[in-house]
Design a protein around this motif. Structure first.
Motif, PDB file in Angstrom:
ATOM      1  N   ASP A 157       0.849  -1.183   0.000  1.00 51.99           N
ATOM      2  CA  ASP A 157       0.000   0.000   0.000  1.00 51.99           C
ATOM      3  C   ASP A 157       0.887   1.236   0.000  1.00 51.99           C
ATOM      4  OD1 ASP A 157      -2.148   1.704   0.156  1.00 51.99           O
ATOM      5  OD2 ASP A 157      -2.671   1.192   2.218  1.00 51.99           O
ATOM      6  N   PHE A 158       0.749   2.035  -1.051  1.00 51.25           N
ATOM      7  CA  PHE A 158       1.478   3.302  -1.139  1.00 51.25           C
ATOM      8  C   PHE A 158       0.455   4.419  -1.026  1.00 51.25           C
ATOM      9  CE2 PHE A 158       2.342   6.912  -3.909  1.00 51.25           C
ATOM     10  CZ  PHE A 158       3.438   7.443  -3.257  1.00 51.25           C
ATOM     11  N   TYR A 159       0.688   5.378  -0.127  1.00 50.26           N
ATOM     12  CA  TYR A 159      -0.251   6.486   0.031  1.00 50.26           C
ATOM     13  C   TYR A 159       0.470   7.704   0.587  1.00 50.26           C
ATOM     14  CZ  TYR A 159      -0.179   4.759   4.816  1.00 50.26           C
ATOM     15  OH  TYR A 159       0.228   4.337   6.047  1.00 50.26           O
ATOM     16  N   GLY A 160      -0.170   8.846   0.390  1.00 47.55           N
ATOM     17  CA  GLY A 160       0.406  10.077   0.904  1.00 47.55           C
ATOM     18  C   GLY A 160      -0.430  11.271   0.514  1.00 47.55           C
ATOM     19  N   PRO A 161       0.016  12.460   0.908  1.00 47.86           N
ATOM     20  CA  PRO A 161      -0.743  13.674   0.608  1.00 47.86           C
ATOM     21  C   PRO A 161      -0.768  13.941  -0.893  1.00 47.86           C
ATOM     22  CG  PRO A 161       1.392  14.222   1.567  1.00 47.86           C
ATOM     23  CD  PRO A 161       1.259  12.739   1.626  1.00 47.86           C
TER      24      PRO A 161
END
Length: 187
Positions: A157-161
């Protein structure tokens, strides 16, 4: 015969000692938390291993010690973005896993899944399914790999602003490079 009256002993010394112990304990934990780094540098070019999954981290990413669990999850962070790898036992099919993860993102985290899931291959021939998800302040991509011979699922899972599109695109490119280096031959 009436019972003899017991002499009254003051309780304030014990109460004071107990209060002091609590203050020292809580204060010590807070001090320990401030002095212990939450992120730790990872060796450049050296593969990281989590269960059967093995991959090479991109330069500049650090391991988030607080969110990583030995043998279960490994979280790397850089500039507000996270790259989380989890392994678990899975006895179901790929469609059930995909529906579960999408439902969790939509109902549990109030994010929206857009577009159709698609297949992917890594440089080592690892095959799985991926999809993107979006929110008001966060966007991400989820990759799912099922290893039927080991009854294992690897979730990346890759996530960010998503306020800075250029930084998000750069972080996604680095996440895709880390995923491309992944194989399941570690265990």
């Amino acid at each position: 015969m009436p019972a003899a009256a017991r002499p009254r002993q003051p309780t304030w010394p014990a109460t004071l000692a107990l209060a002091g112990a609590i203050v020292l304990y809580v204060g010590g934990l807070q001090l320990w938390d401030r002095l212990t780094p939450s992120a730790r540098a990872v060796a450049q070019g050296q593969p990281l291993t989590l269960g059967p999954a093995r991959f090479v981290p991109a330069p500049g990413w650090q391991m988030d010690v607080a969110r990583s669990r030995p043998g279960q999850s490994l979280v790397l962070v850089k500039s507000g973005h996270s790259f989380s790898v989890q392994t678990a036992t899975w006895h179901g099919d790929a469609d059930g896993l995909l529906r579960r993860e999408q439902r969790l993102l939509e109902r549990g985290y109030r994010l929206r899944v857009e577009g159709e899931p698609s297949g992917f291959f890594t440089d080592w021939g690892l095959q799985g399914t991926t999809f993107a998800y979006y929110g008001a302040r966060t966007s991400g991509r989820l990759w799912l790999v099922i290893d039927g011979t080991r009854s294992t699922v690897v979730t990346v899972d890759f996530y960010g602003p998503n306020q800075d599109p250029d930084a998000a695109a750069q972080a996604l490119t680095e996440a895709q490079d880390m995923l491309a280096s992944m194989d399941l031959g570690a265990a």
